[in-house]
Design a protein around this motif. Structure first.
Motif, PDB file in Angstrom:
ATOM      1  N   ASP A  45       0.823  -1.211   0.000  1.00  0.00           N
ATOM      2  CA  ASP A  45       0.000   0.000   0.000  1.00  0.00           C
ATOM      3  C   ASP A  45       0.856   1.260   0.000  1.00  0.00           C
ATOM      4  N   PRO A  46       1.702   1.451  -1.030  1.00  0.00           N
ATOM      5  CA  PRO A  46       2.578   2.622  -1.068  1.00  0.00           C
ATOM      6  C   PRO A  46       1.781   3.902  -1.306  1.00  0.00           C
ATOM      7  N   SER A  47       2.292   5.018  -0.803  1.00  0.00           N
ATOM      8  CA  SER A  47       1.573   6.283  -0.971  1.00  0.00           C
ATOM      9  C   SER A  47       1.732   6.836  -2.381  1.00  0.00           C
ATOM     10  N   ILE A  48       2.844   6.507  -3.051  1.00  0.00           N
ATOM     11  CA  ILE A  48       3.090   6.991  -4.411  1.00  0.00           C
ATOM     12  C   ILE A  48       3.143   5.814  -5.367  1.00  0.00           C
ATOM     13  N   TRP A  49       2.353   5.888  -6.432  1.00  0.00           N
ATOM     14  CA  TRP A  49       2.423   4.884  -7.503  1.00  0.00           C
ATOM     15  C   TRP A  49       3.136   5.502  -8.688  1.00  0.00           C
ATOM     16  N   ILE A  50       4.171   4.831  -9.182  1.00  0.00           N
ATOM     17  CA  ILE A  50       4.905   5.258 -10.368  1.00  0.00           C
ATOM     18  C   ILE A  50       4.788   4.134 -11.383  1.00  0.00           C
ATOM     19  N   LEU A  51       4.052   4.381 -12.447  1.00  0.00           N
ATOM     20  CA  LEU A  51       3.666   3.320 -13.370  1.00  0.00           C
ATOM     21  C   LEU A  51       4.103   3.675 -14.791  1.00  0.00           C
ATOM     22  N   ASP A  52       4.907   2.805 -15.395  1.00  0.00           N
ATOM     23  CA  ASP A  52       5.407   3.039 -16.751  1.00  0.00           C
ATOM     24  C   ASP A  52       4.599   2.169 -17.719  1.00  0.00           C
ATOM     25  N   GLU A  53       3.702   2.777 -18.456  1.00  0.00           N
ATOM     26  CA  GLU A  53       2.812   2.073 -19.387  1.00  0.00           C
ATOM     27  C   GLU A  53       2.062   0.918 -18.687  1.00  0.00           C
ATOM     28  N   PRO A  54       1.353   1.189 -17.601  1.00  0.00           N
ATOM     29  CA  PRO A  54       0.757   0.105 -16.806  1.00  0.00           C
ATOM     30  C   PRO A  54      -0.392  -0.637 -17.472  1.00  0.00           C
ATOM     31  N   LEU A  55      -1.049  -0.019 -18.450  1.00  0.00           N
ATOM     32  CA  LEU A  55      -2.228  -0.634 -19.060  1.00  0.00           C
ATOM     33  C   LEU A  55      -1.891  -1.493 -20.271  1.00  0.00           C
ATOM     34  N   THR A  56      -0.620  -1.461 -20.692  1.00  0.00           N
ATOM     35  CA  THR A  56      -0.222  -2.221 -21.871  1.00  0.00           C
ATOM     36  C   THR A  56      -0.408  -3.722 -21.644  1.00  0.00           C
ATOM     37  N   GLY A  57      -1.123  -4.365 -22.534  1.00  0.00           N
ATOM     38  CA  GLY A  57      -1.308  -5.812 -22.457  1.00  0.00           C
ATOM     39  C   GLY A  57      -2.458  -6.270 -21.586  1.00  0.00           C
ATOM     40  N   LEU A  58      -3.103  -5.338 -20.874  1.00  0.00           N
ATOM     41  CA  LEU A  58      -4.226  -5.731 -20.019  1.00  0.00           C
ATOM     42  C   LEU A  58      -5.503  -5.871 -20.839  1.00  0.00           C
ATOM     43  N   ASP A  59      -6.311  -6.867 -20.485  1.00  0.00           N
ATOM     44  CA  ASP A  59      -7.617  -7.004 -21.111  1.00  0.00           C
ATOM     45  C   ASP A  59      -8.516  -5.864 -20.621  1.00  0.00           C
ATOM     46  N   PRO A  60      -9.599  -5.563 -21.331  1.00  0.00           N
ATOM     47  CA  PRO A  60     -10.444  -4.411 -20.982  1.00  0.00           C
ATOM     48  C   PRO A  60     -10.941  -4.409 -19.535  1.00  0.00           C
ATOM     49  N   LYS A  61     -11.325  -5.577 -19.012  1.00  0.00           N
ATOM     50  CA  LYS A  61     -11.819  -5.629 -17.638  1.00  0.00           C
ATOM     51  C   LYS A  61     -10.724  -5.268 -16.650  1.00  0.00           C
ATOM     52  N   SER A  62      -9.532  -5.833 -16.825  1.00  0.00           N
ATOM     53  CA  SER A  62      -8.425  -5.563 -15.910  1.00  0.00           C
ATOM     54  C   SER A  62      -7.958  -4.123 -16.018  1.00  0.00           C
ATOM     55  N   ALA A  63      -7.967  -3.577 -17.248  1.00  0.00           N
ATOM     56  CA  ALA A  63      -7.605  -2.178 -17.435  1.00  0.00           C
ATOM     57  C   ALA A  63      -8.586  -1.274 -16.694  1.00  0.00           C
ATOM     58  N   TYR A  64      -9.862  -1.611 -16.777  1.00  0.00           N
ATOM     59  CA  TYR A  64     -10.881  -0.826 -16.071  1.00  0.00           C
ATOM     60  C   TYR A  64     -10.667  -0.893 -14.559  1.00  0.00           C
ATOM     61  N   ILE A  65     -10.392  -2.098 -14.055  1.00  0.00           N
ATOM     62  CA  ILE A  65     -10.175  -2.271 -12.613  1.00  0.00           C
ATOM     63  C   ILE A  65      -8.970  -1.454 -12.155  1.00  0.00           C
ATOM     64  N   LEU A  66      -7.870  -1.484 -12.928  1.00  0.00           N
ATOM     65  CA  LEU A  66      -6.675  -0.741 -12.545  1.00  0.00           C
ATOM     66  C   LEU A  66      -6.948   0.764 -12.561  1.00  0.00           C
ATOM     67  N   LYS A  67      -7.677   1.237 -13.543  1.00  0.00           N
ATOM     68  CA  LYS A  67      -8.007   2.666 -13.593  1.00  0.00           C
ATOM     69  C   LYS A  67      -8.861   3.067 -12.388  1.00  0.00           C
ATOM     70  N   GLU A  68      -9.786   2.192 -11.994  1.00  0.00           N
ATOM     71  CA  GLU A  68     -10.595   2.466 -10.804  1.00  0.00           C
ATOM     72  C   GLU A  68      -9.713   2.501  -9.556  1.00  0.00           C
ATOM     73  N   MET A  69      -8.741   1.602  -9.464  1.00  0.00           N
ATOM     74  CA  MET A  69      -7.812   1.591  -8.343  1.00  0.00           C
ATOM     75  C   MET A  69      -6.992   2.882  -8.290  1.00  0.00           C
ATOM     76  N   MET A  70      -6.565   3.345  -9.461  1.00  0.00           N
ATOM     77  CA  MET A  70      -5.793   4.585  -9.528  1.00  0.00           C
ATOM     78  C   MET A  70      -6.616   5.762  -9.026  1.00  0.00           C
ATOM     79  N   ARG A  71      -7.882   5.817  -9.440  1.00  0.00           N
ATOM     80  CA  ARG A  71      -8.733   6.911  -8.989  1.00  0.00           C
ATOM     81  C   ARG A  71      -8.984   6.836  -7.489  1.00  0.00           C
ATOM     82  N   GLU A  72      -9.233   5.651  -6.964  1.00  0.00           N
ATOM     83  CA  GLU A  72      -9.450   5.487  -5.530  1.00  0.00           C
ATOM     84  C   GLU A  72      -8.208   5.907  -4.746  1.00  0.00           C
ATOM     85  N   HIS A  73      -7.026   5.556  -5.268  1.00  0.00           N
ATOM     86  CA  HIS A  73      -5.776   5.908  -4.591  1.00  0.00           C
ATOM     87  C   HIS A  73      -5.616   7.426  -4.515  1.00  0.00           C
TER      88      HIS A  73
END
Length: 242
Positions: free
Chosen positions: A151-179
């Motif tokens: 649970d780090p306070s800072i997320w540093i992500l280099d092209e994090p959505l590359t290769g993710l299926d649409p559902k997983s990409a959506y989940i990660l984007k929701e996680m980013m917004r919640e963070h």
């Protein structure tokens, strides 16, 4: 907060890859880091995370200088590299426990987080398989899961959505917004301009190692006196003029 002050980087026999870069990323924001191939995005991120040394200037994360207070800084950020081909000879669960051990995540806490996150990403049933057998998208998911364990306070992500299926990409984007909504920081590079336009609070555009623009999309429209131009149009105009 991320503070990049007068940072420069050059490689042997080349011009400066990063030239006196200044960037201040506040808490509670999702910031998209944009630039064409070779602009210096990954180099900047690797200096931010201590992977590459800084030739000139300083970078601090929540007040910790990445070169002077390296361990303290590394405890507070999570990093997803642009290539998830790491620890391929470990099983998924072995890798996650290895990361949890490094960050001293208690057993009961790690078990809950591993189960919850990997089920969200639909890789829970593959944790006993070796990472080298995973697809690119699955490798990306296991790396992201590892980043979230402490649970780090800072997320540093280099092209994090590359290769993710649409559902997983959506989940990660929701996680980013919640963070970000918790008052924490998300800094990510992307070539997906539509995603950045939809998701980010602020945008930083870099080319030839120099910062061309930093601010909100509204700031961009006001700066370039255009209400009808998309991020894509402004990005192409800025980078093509360089």
């Amino acid at each position: 907060m991320i503070e990049i002050k007068e940072v420069s980087k050059h490689f042997s026999g080349q011009r400066k890859v990063i030239n006196q870069l200044n960037l201040s990323i506040p808490d509670g924001k999702i910031v998209g880091f944009l630039g064409p191939n070779g602009a210096g995005k990954s180099t900047t991120i690797k200096m931010m995370t201590g992977v590459l040394p800084i030739d000139e200037g300083t970078i601090s994360l929540d007040g910790f200088d990445i070169e002077k207070k390296t361990l303290e800084a590394k405890r507070i950020f999570g990093y997803v590299p642009d290539r998830p081909d790491l620890f391929l000879r470990l099983k998924g669960l072995e890798y996650l426990n290895f990361i949890a051990d490094i960050y001293q995540v208690p057993k009961e806490v790690r078990q809950e987080r591993i189960e919850r996150i990997t089920k969200q990403f639909s890789i829970y049933n593959s944790l006993d398989d070796y990472i080298q057998s995973y697809s690119h998208g699955m490798r990306q998911k296991i790396i992201v899961t590892g980043v979230l364990l402490h649970d780090p306070s800072i997320w540093i992500l280099d092209e994090p959505l590359t290769g993710l299926d649409p559902k997983s990409a959506y989940i990660l984007k929701e996680m980013m917004r919640e963070h970000a909504n918790k008052g924490k920081t998300v800094f990510f590079s992307s070539h997906g301009l539509e995603v950045v336009e939809q998701l980010c609070d602020e945008v930083a555009i870099i080319n030839n190692g120099e910062l061309l623009f930093y601010g909100t999309l509204q700031d961009m429209k006001e700066t370039y006196e255009s209400d009808d131009q998309s991020l894509e149009q402004v990005f192409l105009e800025l980078t093509s003029n360089e």
